[in-house]
Design a protein around this motif. Structure first.
Motif, PDB file in Angstrom:
ATOM      1  N   GLY A   1      -3.866   5.028   1.342  1.00  0.00           N
ATOM      2  CA  GLY A   1      -3.241   5.371   0.087  1.00  0.00           C
ATOM      3  C   GLY A   1      -3.425   4.593  -1.239  1.00  0.00           C
ATOM      4  O   GLY A   1      -2.992   4.881  -2.188  1.00  0.00           O
ATOM      5  N   GLY A   2      -4.253   3.464  -0.844  1.00  0.00           N
ATOM      6  CA  GLY A   2      -4.604   2.708  -1.923  1.00  0.00           C
ATOM      7  C   GLY A   2      -3.381   1.444  -2.031  1.00  0.00           C
ATOM      8  O   GLY A   2      -2.270   1.604  -1.613  1.00  0.00           O
ATOM      9  N   LEU A   3      -3.584   0.691  -3.016  1.00  0.00           N
ATOM     10  CA  LEU A   3      -2.733  -0.681  -3.427  1.00  0.00           C
ATOM     11  C   LEU A   3      -1.717   0.032  -4.422  1.00  0.00           C
ATOM     12  O   LEU A   3      -1.937   0.821  -5.213  1.00  0.00           O
ATOM     13  CB  LEU A   3      -3.707  -1.566  -4.197  1.00  0.00           C
ATOM     14  CG  LEU A   3      -4.814  -2.422  -3.264  1.00  0.00           C
ATOM     15  CD1 LEU A   3      -5.468  -3.168  -4.235  1.00  0.00           C
ATOM     16  CD2 LEU A   3      -4.349  -2.940  -2.090  1.00  0.00           C
ATOM     17  N   LEU A   4      -0.608  -0.587  -4.219  1.00  0.00           N
ATOM     18  CA  LEU A   4       0.523  -0.299  -5.098  1.00  0.00           C
ATOM     19  C   LEU A   4       0.178  -1.127  -6.730  1.00  0.00           C
ATOM     20  O   LEU A   4      -0.608  -2.066  -6.515  1.00  0.00           O
ATOM     21  CB  LEU A   4       2.001  -0.814  -4.512  1.00  0.00           C
ATOM     22  CG  LEU A   4       2.442   0.110  -3.417  1.00  0.00           C
ATOM     23  CD1 LEU A   4       3.629  -0.437  -2.992  1.00  0.00           C
ATOM     24  CD2 LEU A   4       2.258   1.747  -3.806  1.00  0.00           C
ATOM     25  N   ASP A   5       1.022  -0.920  -7.525  1.00  0.00           N
ATOM     26  CA  ASP A   5       0.716  -1.675  -8.887  1.00  0.00           C
ATOM     27  C   ASP A   5       1.228  -2.994  -8.503  1.00  0.00           C
ATOM     28  O   ASP A   5       2.035  -3.502  -7.994  1.00  0.00           O
ATOM     29  CB  ASP A   5       1.767  -0.967  -9.953  1.00  0.00           C
ATOM     30  CG  ASP A   5       0.910   0.536 -10.161  1.00  0.00           C
ATOM     31  OD1 ASP A   5      -0.196   0.405 -10.100  1.00  0.00           O
ATOM     32  OD2 ASP A   5       1.767   1.281 -10.852  1.00  0.00           O
TER      33      ASP A   5
ATOM     34  N   VAL B   1       0.863  -1.127   0.103  1.00  0.00           N
ATOM     35  CA  VAL B   1       0.021  -0.038  -0.004  1.00  0.00           C
ATOM     36  C   VAL B   1       0.895   1.266   0.061  1.00  0.00           C
ATOM     37  O   VAL B   1       1.947   1.112   0.486  1.00  0.00           O
ATOM     38  CB  VAL B   1      -0.998   0.051   1.319  1.00  0.00           C
ATOM     39  CG1 VAL B   1      -2.004  -1.056   1.349  1.00  0.00           C
ATOM     40  CG2 VAL B   1      -0.264  -0.014   2.226  1.00  0.00           C
ATOM     41  N   ALA B   2       0.321   2.328  -0.327  1.00  0.00           N
ATOM     42  CA  ALA B   2       1.152   3.547  -0.653  1.00  0.00           C
ATOM     43  C   ALA B   2       1.699   4.131   0.825  1.00  0.00           C
ATOM     44  O   ALA B   2       2.772   4.516   1.008  1.00  0.00           O
ATOM     45  CB  ALA B   2       0.376   4.792  -1.243  1.00  0.00           C
ATOM     46  N   SER B   3       0.948   4.189   1.696  1.00  0.00           N
ATOM     47  CA  SER B   3       1.379   4.579   3.340  1.00  0.00           C
ATOM     48  C   SER B   3       1.033   3.574   4.096  1.00  0.00           C
ATOM     49  O   SER B   3      -0.120   3.623   4.785  1.00  0.00           O
ATOM     50  CB  SER B   3       0.704   5.798   3.446  1.00  0.00           C
ATOM     51  OG  SER B   3       0.932   6.845   2.522  1.00  0.00           O
ATOM     52  N   PRO B   4       2.006   2.718   4.332  1.00  0.00           N
ATOM     53  CA  PRO B   4       1.722   1.879   5.389  1.00  0.00           C
ATOM     54  C   PRO B   4       1.395   2.450   6.816  1.00  0.00           C
ATOM     55  O   PRO B   4       2.151   3.288   7.103  1.00  0.00           O
ATOM     56  CB  PRO B   4       2.782   0.731   5.402  1.00  0.00           C
ATOM     57  CG  PRO B   4       3.372   0.984   4.194  1.00  0.00           C
ATOM     58  CD  PRO B   4       3.231   2.259   3.848  1.00  0.00           C
ATOM     59  N   GLY B   5       0.631   1.923   7.737  1.00  0.00           N
ATOM     60  CA  GLY B   5       0.523   2.526   9.051  1.00  0.00           C
ATOM     61  C   GLY B   5      -0.712   2.133  10.076  1.00  0.00           C
ATOM     62  O   GLY B   5      -1.535   1.179   9.378  1.00  0.00           O
ATOM     63  N   VAL B   6      -0.589   2.559  11.268  1.00  0.00           N
ATOM     64  CA  VAL B   6      -1.816   2.256  11.797  1.00  0.00           C
ATOM     65  C   VAL B   6      -2.879   3.267  11.651  1.00  0.00           C
ATOM     66  O   VAL B   6      -2.604   4.305  11.748  1.00  0.00           O
ATOM     67  CB  VAL B   6      -1.661   2.102  13.683  1.00  0.00           C
ATOM     68  CG1 VAL B   6      -2.668   2.105  14.293  1.00  0.00           C
ATOM     69  CG2 VAL B   6      -0.559   1.110  13.879  1.00  0.00           C
ATOM     70  N   TYR B   7      -4.183   2.798  11.471  1.00  0.00           N
ATOM     71  CA  TYR B   7      -5.253   3.829  10.980  1.00  0.00           C
ATOM     72  C   TYR B   7      -6.501   3.749  12.100  1.00  0.00           C
ATOM     73  O   TYR B   7      -6.924   2.605  12.458  1.00  0.00           O
ATOM     74  CB  TYR B   7      -5.700   3.720   9.676  1.00  0.00           C
ATOM     75  CG  TYR B   7      -4.443   4.131   8.533  1.00  0.00           C
ATOM     76  CD1 TYR B   7      -4.312   5.322   8.276  1.00  0.00           C
ATOM     77  CD2 TYR B   7      -3.793   3.131   7.962  1.00  0.00           C
ATOM     78  CE1 TYR B   7      -3.230   5.954   7.653  1.00  0.00           C
ATOM     79  CE2 TYR B   7      -2.596   3.604   7.220  1.00  0.00           C
ATOM     80  CZ  TYR B   7      -2.305   4.997   7.019  1.00  0.00           C
ATOM     81  OH  TYR B   7      -1.434   5.150   6.243  1.00  0.00           O
ATOM     82  N   GLU B   8      -7.068   4.746  12.313  1.00  0.00           N
ATOM     83  CA  GLU B   8      -8.366   4.855  13.049  1.00  0.00           C
ATOM     84  C   GLU B   8      -9.400   4.812  12.026  1.00  0.00           C
ATOM     85  O   GLU B   8      -9.378   5.552  11.273  1.00  0.00           O
ATOM     86  CB  GLU B   8      -8.428   5.835  13.969  1.00  0.00           C
ATOM     87  CG  GLU B   8      -7.522   5.750  15.222  1.00  0.00           C
ATOM     88  CD  GLU B   8      -7.642   6.901  16.184  1.00  0.00           C
ATOM     89  OE1 GLU B   8      -8.383   7.910  16.010  1.00  0.00           O
ATOM     90  OE2 GLU B   8      -6.770   6.717  17.452  1.00  0.00           O
TER      91      GLU B   8
END
Length: 194
Positions: free
Chosen positions: A89-93, A67-74
């Motif tokens: 940020g969506g999937l990478l190619d 994914v474009a911006s890996p991390g912990v999300y609420e």
């Protein structure tokens, strides 16, 4: 008698004035509670017990991998995998989306690992399909140690290999780890996947 009548009348006037003030205080307290709830604050009843915590409606998920911006999300309670991927940020190619269940409901503390060949989810990197196999690309140290012949040192070597070289392309790639040869591979090949 007049004095008694006057005292009763004064008492009634005083009581009606207090009653109006009490009604006003209740309305004002209700408005303050509504404002506190809108701000996400914890609201307490008169007994001091917590009535509702707006934070109960939020979950945290860890999105990693392709994914474009890996991390912990609420995210809001009841969110789906596609929403977590969008926030990251969506999937990478090059990601095979046919193996991703975008409609899967998320739970608090869940890890979503998007691998080049699909999606793996779980709390400790277990496979999304529940086949019971250990995924070499997503498993944590404890899960790797459940494999026959894999102790703490070899599990750490596998994790280090992933950091250095990226995902395993095939299960045979595990033989690139020092101390894992053909005999050990034969023991674990039916218990691993990528």
């Amino acid at each position: 008698m007049k004095r008694k009548f006057f005292l009763v009348l004064l008492s009634l006037l005083f009581a009606s004035g207090c009653q109006k003030e009490a009604v006003y205080d209740i309305k004002e307290a209700s408005e303050e509670s509504t404002e506190a709830a809108d701000s996400g604050a914890v609201i307490y009843s008169e007994s001091g017990q917590e009535e509702k915590d707006a934070a109960d409606d939020i979950i945290c998920v860890y999105v990693c991998g392709e994914v474009a911006s890996p991390g912990v999300y609420e995210l809001p309670q009841g969110s789906r995998v596609y929403e977590a991927i969008d926030v990251a940020g969506g999937l990478l190619d090059g990601v095979d989306t046919t193996k991703i269940n975008m409609a899967q409901r998320l739970s608090d503390g869940q890890q979503i690992t998007v691998a080049p060949h699909g999606l793996q989810t779980g709390e400790s990197g277990t496979s999304a399909d529940g086949a019971g196999k250990v995924n070499l690309n997503t498993a944590g140290k404890e899960e790797l140690m459940t494999l026959s012949g894999i102790g703490e040192a070899r599990a750490e070597d596998i994790l280090e290999y992933r950091k250095k070289y990226g995902s395993f392309s095939s299960i045979e790639d595990i033989m690139n780890i020092s101390g894992i040869g053909g005999k050990m591979f034969e023991k674990i090949k039916d218990d691993i996947e990528v």
